[in-house]
Design a protein around this motif. Structure first.
Motif, mmCIF file in Angstrom:
data_model
loop_
_atom_site.group_PDB
_atom_site.id
_atom_site.type_symbol
_atom_site.label_atom_id
_atom_site.label_comp_id
_atom_site.label_asym_id
_atom_site.label_seq_id
_atom_site.Cartn_x
_atom_site.Cartn_y
_atom_site.Cartn_z
ATOM 1 N N ALA A 91 42.995 45.609 42.343
ATOM 2 C CA ALA A 91 42.470 44.476 42.488
ATOM 3 C C ALA A 91 41.976 43.998 44.079
ATOM 4 N N GLN A 92 43.247 43.936 44.938
ATOM 5 C CA GLN A 92 43.110 43.698 46.257
ATOM 6 C C GLN A 92 42.282 44.670 46.727
ATOM 7 N N ALA A 93 42.122 45.960 46.493
ATOM 8 C CA ALA A 93 41.287 46.827 47.063
ATOM 9 C C ALA A 93 39.929 46.663 46.840
ATOM 10 N N SER A 94 39.556 46.037 45.554
ATOM 11 C CA SER A 94 38.123 45.842 45.198
ATOM 12 C C SER A 94 37.636 44.195 45.838
ATOM 13 N N GLY A 95 38.600 43.610 46.593
ATOM 14 C CA GLY A 95 38.346 42.233 47.121
ATOM 15 C C GLY A 95 38.656 41.165 46.580
ATOM 16 N N LYS A 96 39.281 41.230 45.291
ATOM 17 C CA LYS A 96 39.585 39.981 44.527
ATOM 18 C C LYS A 96 40.578 39.290 45.206
ATOM 19 N N ARG A 97 40.553 38.055 45.012
ATOM 20 C CA ARG A 97 41.593 37.077 45.702
ATOM 21 C C ARG A 97 42.420 36.563 44.712
ATOM 22 N N LEU A 98 42.029 36.112 43.501
ATOM 23 C CA LEU A 98 42.941 35.354 42.539
ATOM 24 C C LEU A 98 42.926 36.303 41.344
ATOM 25 N N VAL A 99 44.041 36.663 40.845
ATOM 26 C CA VAL A 99 44.138 37.317 39.364
ATOM 27 C C VAL A 99 45.144 36.397 38.766
ATOM 28 N N LEU A 100 45.004 36.884 37.504
ATOM 29 C CA LEU A 100 45.605 36.280 36.454
ATOM 30 C C LEU A 100 46.553 37.307 35.789
ATOM 31 N N VAL A 101 47.980 37.144 35.727
ATOM 32 C CA VAL A 101 49.083 37.960 35.203
ATOM 33 C C VAL A 101 49.515 37.272 34.076
ATOM 34 N N ILE A 102 49.207 37.944 32.846
ATOM 35 C CA ILE A 102 49.807 37.121 31.399
ATOM 36 C C ILE A 102 51.160 38.060 30.988
ATOM 37 N N THR A 103 52.006 37.204 30.911
ATOM 38 C CA THR A 103 53.310 37.953 30.450
ATOM 39 C C THR A 103 53.753 37.407 29.263
ATOM 40 N N GLY A 104 53.035 36.028 28.632
ATOM 41 C CA GLY A 104 53.787 35.661 27.418
ATOM 42 C C GLY A 104 55.142 34.989 27.772
ATOM 43 N N GLY B 45 45.883 23.671 45.944
ATOM 44 C CA GLY B 45 45.683 22.377 44.810
ATOM 45 C C GLY B 45 44.685 22.796 43.610
ATOM 46 N N ARG B 46 43.406 23.146 44.145
ATOM 47 C CA ARG B 46 42.468 23.675 42.795
ATOM 48 C C ARG B 46 43.032 24.685 41.931
ATOM 49 N N MET B 47 43.743 25.558 42.734
ATOM 50 C CA MET B 47 44.167 26.583 41.689
ATOM 51 C C MET B 47 45.336 26.103 40.756
ATOM 52 N N LYS B 48 46.275 25.243 41.260
ATOM 53 C CA LYS B 48 47.146 24.597 40.501
ATOM 54 C C LYS B 48 46.507 23.768 39.165
ATOM 55 N N ARG B 49 45.522 22.970 39.564
ATOM 56 C CA ARG B 49 44.965 22.263 38.493
ATOM 57 C C ARG B 49 43.880 22.942 37.775
ATOM 58 N N GLY B 50 43.871 24.228 37.935
ATOM 59 C CA GLY B 50 43.126 25.311 36.907
ATOM 60 C C GLY B 50 41.631 25.282 37.298
ATOM 61 N N LYS B 51 41.169 24.785 38.426
ATOM 62 C CA LYS B 51 39.850 24.605 38.755
ATOM 63 C C LYS B 51 39.097 26.045 39.477
ATOM 64 N N LEU B 52 40.105 26.713 39.740
ATOM 65 C CA LEU B 52 39.803 28.294 40.283
ATOM 66 C C LEU B 52 39.690 29.126 39.441
ATOM 67 N N LYS B 53 38.638 29.828 39.001
ATOM 68 C CA LYS B 53 38.724 30.750 38.054
ATOM 69 C C LYS B 53 39.155 32.334 38.516
ATOM 70 N N PRO B 54 40.002 32.899 37.865
ATOM 71 C CA PRO B 54 40.606 34.008 38.133
ATOM 72 C C PRO B 54 39.674 35.259 38.006
ATOM 73 N N GLU B 55 39.383 35.929 39.260
ATOM 74 C CA GLU B 55 38.641 37.070 39.126
ATOM 75 C C GLU B 55 39.091 38.243 38.252
ATOM 76 N N GLY B 56 40.293 38.442 38.073
ATOM 77 C CA GLY B 56 40.582 39.385 37.253
ATOM 78 C C GLY B 56 41.646 38.920 36.227
ATOM 79 N N ARG B 57 42.242 39.601 35.386
ATOM 80 C CA ARG B 57 43.268 39.261 34.481
ATOM 81 C C ARG B 57 43.914 40.701 33.977
ATOM 82 N N ILE B 58 45.391 40.639 33.887
ATOM 83 C CA ILE B 58 45.976 41.471 33.002
ATOM 84 C C ILE B 58 46.848 41.027 31.917
ATOM 85 N N ASP B 59 46.868 41.481 30.897
ATOM 86 C CA ASP B 59 47.785 41.159 29.860
ATOM 87 C C ASP B 59 48.924 41.949 29.549
#
Length: 195
Positions: A123-136, A89-103
């Motif tokens: 990202a998984q190997a470095s222990g990140k839980r939430l990442v953002l994938v930007i596709t356009g 729920g927090r993620m869908k509302r934009g309250k969780l900050k992504p730990e990594g992103r790829i455009d």
């Protein structure tokens, strides 16, 4: 089309053929057929009663939209939740900050897929839980034709890539991003912990 009557020659020819022919089942008694069959009696059909009607009375109030397949965004929103409901729920509302992103915006399919695989697995190997994938969001086709084509190649391919190996074992949840993180042009990817 009316039936024509047989001529005397045709009747005589038929009788000769019938005398020379052998019966298939001689043990069954031969039934006597009348020379001409009686005409069937016509049945009277009741007169059709036409009910009063108004023009357009059976037309639905609002025409239904023809959708052949739900969009990728709608499919992901309807998918069951695999992660913690509170965090989801927090993620869908934009309250969780992504730990990594790829455009991937602007990339071609042949370069975007390996880049996505490399990014998610590292990202998984470095222990990140939430990442953002930007596709356009993708651009509209130049020629709209009779066959509907989905908008945005990467936007439609990325969820598929995340659901097949080698990324399927790393990804727990994929959902469209909040408007503050790109909306329908980006996806939140919640990763599993490395064990």
């Amino acid at each position: 089309m009316t039936r024509r009557k047989l001529t005397a020659e045709e009747i005589e020819l038929w009788r000769k053929v019938a005398k020379q022919a052998e019966r298939l089942h001689p043990e069954i008694p031969q039934s006597v057929h009348p020379a001409t069959l009686p005409k069937p009696k016509p049945t009277k059909t009741p007169k059709a009663r036409i009910d009063a009607f108004e023009l357009g009375q059976k037309v639905p109030a609002k025409p239904s939209r023809n959708t052949l397949k739900p969009s990728v965004t709608e499919q992901l929103r309807g998918a069951p939740v695999q992660m913690d409901n509170k965090a989801f729920g927090r993620m869908k509302r934009g309250k969780l900050k992504p730990e990594g992103r790829i455009d991937l915006h602007g990339m071609r399919v042949d370069t975007a897929h390996p880049a996505l695989v490399r990014f998610v697995l590292s990202a998984q190997a470095s222990g990140k839980r939430l990442v953002l994938v930007i596709t356009g969001k993708g651009k509209d086709r130049d020629e709209p034709g009779p066959i509907p084509t989905p908008r945005g190649v990467l936007r439609n391919q990325v969820p598929h890539w995340l659901s097949i190996p080698p990324l399927a074992q790393a990804v727990m949840q994929v959902t469209p991003a909040h408007i503050s993180h790109g909306g329908d042009g980006a996806y939140y990817v919640y990763l599993r912990r490395v064990r």
